[in-house]
Design a protein around this motif. Sequence first.
Motif, short mmCIF file in Angstrom:
data_model
loop_
_atom_site.label_atom_id
_atom_site.label_comp_id
_atom_site.label_asym_id
_atom_site.label_seq_id
_atom_site.Cartn_x
_atom_site.Cartn_y
_atom_site.Cartn_z
N SER A 144 0.82 -1.21 0.00
CA SER A 144 0.00 0.00 0.00
C SER A 144 0.85 1.26 0.00
O SER A 144 0.35 2.35 -0.31
N GLY A 145 2.15 1.13 0.33
CA GLY A 145 3.03 2.29 0.31
C GLY A 145 3.73 2.51 -1.01
O GLY A 145 4.62 3.36 -1.09
N MET A 146 3.35 1.78 -2.06
CA MET A 146 4.08 1.85 -3.32
C MET A 146 4.20 3.28 -3.82
O MET A 146 3.30 4.11 -3.64
N ARG A 147 5.35 3.57 -4.46
CA ARG A 147 5.62 4.90 -5.00
C ARG A 147 5.43 4.97 -6.51
O ARG A 147 5.30 6.05 -7.07
N THR A 148 5.48 3.84 -7.19
CA THR A 148 5.26 3.84 -8.64
C THR A 148 3.90 4.46 -8.92
O THR A 148 2.90 4.10 -8.30
N ASN A 149 3.87 5.41 -9.85
CA ASN A 149 2.63 6.12 -10.10
C ASN A 149 2.32 6.19 -11.58
O ASN A 149 3.21 6.08 -12.43
N ALA A 150 1.06 6.35 -11.87
CA ALA A 150 0.57 6.50 -13.23
C ALA A 150 -0.31 7.75 -13.28
O ALA A 150 -1.23 7.90 -12.49
N VAL A 151 0.02 8.63 -14.21
CA VAL A 151 -0.68 9.90 -14.33
C VAL A 151 -1.28 10.01 -15.73
O VAL A 151 -0.62 9.68 -16.72
N ARG A 152 -2.52 10.46 -15.80
CA ARG A 152 -3.16 10.65 -17.11
C ARG A 152 -2.53 11.84 -17.85
O ARG A 152 -2.28 12.90 -17.26
N LYS A 153 -2.29 11.64 -19.14
CA LYS A 153 -1.83 12.71 -20.02
C LYS A 153 -2.60 12.60 -21.32
O LYS A 153 -2.25 11.79 -22.19
N GLY A 154 -3.68 13.36 -21.40
CA GLY A 154 -4.59 13.22 -22.53
C GLY A 154 -5.27 11.86 -22.47
O GLY A 154 -5.86 11.49 -21.45
N ASP A 155 -5.16 11.10 -23.55
CA ASP A 155 -5.75 9.76 -23.58
C ASP A 155 -4.78 8.68 -23.10
O ASP A 155 -5.12 7.49 -23.07
N ASP A 156 -3.57 9.09 -22.72
CA ASP A 156 -2.53 8.14 -22.33
C ASP A 156 -2.30 8.14 -20.83
O ASP A 156 -2.80 8.99 -20.09
N TRP A 157 -1.50 7.14 -20.42
CA TRP A 157 -0.99 7.07 -19.05
C TRP A 157 0.53 7.19 -19.10
O TRP A 157 1.17 6.64 -19.99
N VAL A 158 1.09 7.89 -18.11
CA VAL A 158 2.54 8.00 -18.00
C VAL A 158 2.95 7.39 -16.67
O VAL A 158 2.51 7.84 -15.60
N LEU A 159 3.79 6.34 -16.73
CA LEU A 159 4.21 5.60 -15.54
C LEU A 159 5.64 5.95 -15.17
O LEU A 159 6.53 6.02 -16.03
N ASN A 160 5.86 6.14 -13.86
CA ASN A 160 7.20 6.35 -13.32
C ASN A 160 7.33 5.57 -12.02
O ASN A 160 6.40 5.53 -11.21
N GLY A 161 8.51 4.97 -11.83
CA GLY A 161 8.76 4.23 -10.59
C GLY A 161 9.69 3.07 -10.82
O GLY A 161 10.33 2.95 -11.88
N SER A 162 9.78 2.20 -9.82
CA SER A 162 10.67 1.04 -9.93
C SER A 162 10.08 -0.11 -9.14
O SER A 162 9.30 0.08 -8.19
N LYS A 163 10.46 -1.32 -9.54
CA LYS A 163 10.04 -2.55 -8.88
C LYS A 163 11.28 -3.40 -8.63
O LYS A 163 12.28 -3.30 -9.34
N MET A 164 11.20 -4.27 -7.62
CA MET A 164 12.38 -5.03 -7.21
C MET A 164 12.02 -6.49 -6.98
O MET A 164 10.88 -6.80 -6.65
N TRP A 165 13.02 -7.38 -7.14
CA TRP A 165 12.87 -8.81 -6.91
C TRP A 165 11.82 -9.42 -7.84
O TRP A 165 10.94 -10.16 -7.41
N ILE A 166 11.93 -9.11 -9.12
CA ILE A 166 10.92 -9.51 -10.09
C ILE A 166 11.42 -10.73 -10.87
O ILE A 166 12.35 -10.64 -11.69
N THR A 167 10.79 -11.88 -10.63
CA THR A 167 11.13 -13.10 -11.37
C THR A 167 10.74 -12.95 -12.83
O THR A 167 9.68 -12.41 -13.15
#
Length: 387
Positions: A144-167
């Motif tokens: 619930s504390g995740m920092r990765t975010n997605a913001v609307r930009k017109g009809d698109d989404w812009v994602l920023n952030g990072s993930k760890m320990w991903i198989t």
Amino acid sequence: MPQPVTDLLDVDTLLSDEERAIRDTVRTFVDKRVRPEIGQWFEDGTSPKELAAELGELGVFGMHLEGYGCAGTNAVSYGLACMELEAGDSGLRSMVSVQGSLSMFSIWKYGSEEQKQEWLPQLAAGEALGCFGLTEPDYGSNPSGMRTNAVRKGDDWVLNGSKMWITNGSAASVATVWARTDEGVRGFVVPTGTPGFTATDVHHKLSLRASTTSALYLDDVVLPASAMLPGATGLSGPLGCLNEARFGIVFGAMGAARDSLDTALEYATSRIQFDKPIAAFQLTQGKLADMSVELYKGILLALHLGRLKDAGRVRPEQISIGKLNNVREAIQIARTCRTILGGSGITTEYSPLRHANNLESVLTYEGTSEVHQLALGQALTGISAYR
């Protein structure tokens, strides 16, 4: 030659003909394809890329899902496949469970028809690998504390952030990425070739060495509106996927334990000390007996949960019982089996210490033991102790 330890309770009588056939097919694949090579893969820290296509041909990717090229088996059959895969190596089972129960399940359960048609047949066939981006460097047990975010930009989404320990991260063609939005946590289907998406492998691992583990980075990743999973809002989406994967672990951990015990039993009956096999000594037999009891208890627990799941009645706290117990007991079995092997047990020629090292990761991923203890505590008392 002693019989495999899983014959003691006639477990086969609890399975249907189809379930036994699926189990035996996966066991044969592991025996022929994985066992001769796994020690070297573990030592080299590699996971052969061609395994994906071979596992797809075997039919284990998303095997418990319906349609879109998936086999549509019952939950018990999927669990038995996980048991056989993890008897080979936890990294192998991790590849399959992340592919089927996280990447594919997230699209199958929450995706649009277009997303399903585009990705599920490829993933089921092993033509593509998928990964699941939820865990972050600073937020593991507390998504619930995740920092990765997605913001609307017109009809698109812009994602920023990072993930760890991903198989499967750096090997994946598509990632299910969970991000915070103005309307809560949402999931996005992200082709890994999208500009701004990068994955780097984690090296110097002491566990799950024959498995790809990565960090994901999203730097102004632009996605169309159609990339969002329409059926998942909030953390219930990713947590529902994790419950699917945890079910596979309940069975899988018993595969690692069984293989460790079979290995120790074979060694103990052939290793001569003081003019007789070490299996003839009471201390060794005590270890073997105690381990077999815990193994059987874990297998029966897994089968019970599988039957509940097939009946549509399994609850998250019941999966927590299975994950907590079976991984905890499996790692103890693997460690004890290593003691029976003596000095020989520290080499890659024998499986128990490799299994024990791998299970150190399984013990903490997809819910640490402590988190599952708290989940059970909440189920028992009605009081959440997470905060």
